[in-house]
Scaffold this motif. Structure first.
Motif, PDB file in Angstrom:
ATOM      1  N   UNK A 193       0.667  -1.153   0.131  1.00 55.07           N
ATOM      2  CA  UNK A 193       0.003   0.002   0.119  1.00 55.07           C
ATOM      3  C   UNK A 193       0.893   1.214   0.138  1.00 55.07           C
ATOM      4  N   UNK A 194       1.972   1.234   0.817  1.00 56.33           N
ATOM      5  CA  UNK A 194       2.829   2.321   1.017  1.00 56.33           C
ATOM      6  C   UNK A 194       3.495   2.704  -0.412  1.00 56.33           C
ATOM      7  N   UNK A 195       3.828   1.604  -1.246  1.00 52.00           N
ATOM      8  CA  UNK A 195       4.813   1.847  -2.513  1.00 52.00           C
ATOM      9  C   UNK A 195       3.731   2.354  -3.555  1.00 52.00           C
ATOM     10  N   UNK A 196       2.511   1.960  -3.428  1.00 51.65           N
ATOM     11  CA  UNK A 196       1.583   2.088  -4.467  1.00 51.65           C
ATOM     12  C   UNK A 196       1.216   3.700  -4.346  1.00 51.65           C
ATOM     13  N   UNK A 197       0.883   3.982  -3.017  1.00 55.67           N
ATOM     14  CA  UNK A 197       0.729   5.593  -2.758  1.00 55.67           C
ATOM     15  C   UNK A 197       1.711   6.491  -3.070  1.00 55.67           C
ATOM     16  N   UNK A 198       3.057   5.968  -2.724  1.00 59.49           N
ATOM     17  CA  UNK A 198       4.191   6.795  -3.257  1.00 59.49           C
ATOM     18  C   UNK A 198       4.400   7.089  -4.747  1.00 59.49           C
ATOM     19  N   UNK A 199       3.878   5.851  -5.355  1.00 62.33           N
ATOM     20  CA  UNK A 199       3.904   5.890  -7.009  1.00 62.33           C
ATOM     21  C   UNK A 199       2.945   6.765  -7.501  1.00 62.33           C
ATOM     22  N   UNK A 200       1.544   6.931  -7.084  1.00 63.07           N
ATOM     23  CA  UNK A 200       0.719   7.725  -7.308  1.00 63.07           C
ATOM     24  C   UNK A 200       0.812   9.040  -7.105  1.00 63.07           C
ATOM     25  N   UNK A 201       1.640   9.483  -5.793  1.00 59.96           N
ATOM     26  CA  UNK A 201       1.879  10.751  -5.615  1.00 59.96           C
ATOM     27  C   UNK A 201       2.924  11.235  -6.467  1.00 59.96           C
ATOM     28  N   UNK A 202       3.760  10.440  -6.635  1.00 52.92           N
ATOM     29  CA  UNK A 202       4.872  10.959  -7.630  1.00 52.92           C
ATOM     30  C   UNK A 202       4.343  11.328  -9.138  1.00 52.92           C
ATOM     31  N   UNK A 203       3.522  10.470  -9.362  1.00 48.25           N
ATOM     32  CA  UNK A 203       2.858  10.500 -10.657  1.00 48.25           C
ATOM     33  C   UNK A 203       2.057  11.697 -10.755  1.00 48.25           C
ATOM     34  N   UNK A 204       1.036  12.056  -9.914  1.00 45.76           N
ATOM     35  CA  UNK A 204       0.675  13.375  -9.818  1.00 45.76           C
ATOM     36  C   UNK A 204       1.456  14.582  -9.807  1.00 45.76           C
ATOM     37  N   UNK A 205       2.462  14.621  -8.953  1.00 45.72           N
ATOM     38  CA  UNK A 205       3.708  15.479  -8.891  1.00 45.72           C
ATOM     39  C   UNK A 205       4.128  15.710 -10.026  1.00 45.72           C
ATOM     40  N   UNK A 206       4.488  14.868 -10.952  1.00 39.87           N
ATOM     41  CA  UNK A 206       5.297  14.829 -12.160  1.00 39.87           C
ATOM     42  C   UNK A 206       4.298  15.408 -13.165  1.00 39.87           C
ATOM     43  N   UNK A 207       3.092  15.231 -12.985  1.00 42.57           N
ATOM     44  CA  UNK A 207       2.180  15.915 -14.005  1.00 42.57           C
ATOM     45  C   UNK A 207       1.605  17.364 -13.554  1.00 42.57           C
ATOM     46  N   UNK A 208       1.973  17.647 -12.269  1.00 42.08           N
ATOM     47  CA  UNK A 208       1.888  18.886 -11.839  1.00 42.08           C
ATOM     48  C   UNK A 208       0.458  19.268 -11.526  1.00 42.08           C
ATOM     49  N   UNK A 209      -0.371  18.121 -10.849  1.00 43.86           N
ATOM     50  CA  UNK A 209      -1.651  18.304 -10.052  1.00 43.86           C
ATOM     51  C   UNK A 209      -1.601  18.385  -8.811  1.00 43.86           C
TER      52      UNK A 209
END
Length: 104
Positions: free
Chosen positions: A88-104
């Motif tokens: 769960x923690x790794x998936x959360x980090x991946x999603x947060x990193x994805x959204x931050x790279x998109x600038x959302x």
């Protein structure tokens, strides 16, 4: 399902959209009405593990969509086997990193 992507949209996103590799997850994305789909083959793990992975990703997608009301359609494809790789923690980090790279 409520957050799923239609077959026509799935093909458009898969072949005509941008992709972003974050850790071990490949995200195909396009701005449109919100939705999420997956590409998870049997080679990546047993059915229970694949379903658990998809449930967690759907939950994270819904949570991120509430925080960031930008409409994005996602296709998520894991690059490694699911066994012990996607907590769960790794998936959360991946999603947060994805959204931050998109600038959302």
């Amino acid at each position: 399902m409520k957050n799923s992507i239609s077959n026509q949209d799935f093909k458009k996103i898969l072949f005509n959209s941008k992709s972003l590799l974050v850790r071990d997850l490949l995200f195909y994305y396009k701005e449109n009405k919100p939705g999420v789909s997956f590409i998870v083959s049997r080679k990546l793990g047993k059915a229970t593990l694949r379903n658990k992975f998809k449930r967690r990703c759907r939950s994270l997608f819904i949570a991120m969509e509430k925080n960031n009301p930008k409409n994005i359609q996602l296709i998520i494809k894991p690059k490694k086997k699911i066994i012990n790789n996607y907590s769960w923690l790794e998936l959360t980090r991946s999603f947060e990193e994805f959204y931050s790279k998109l600038g959302l």
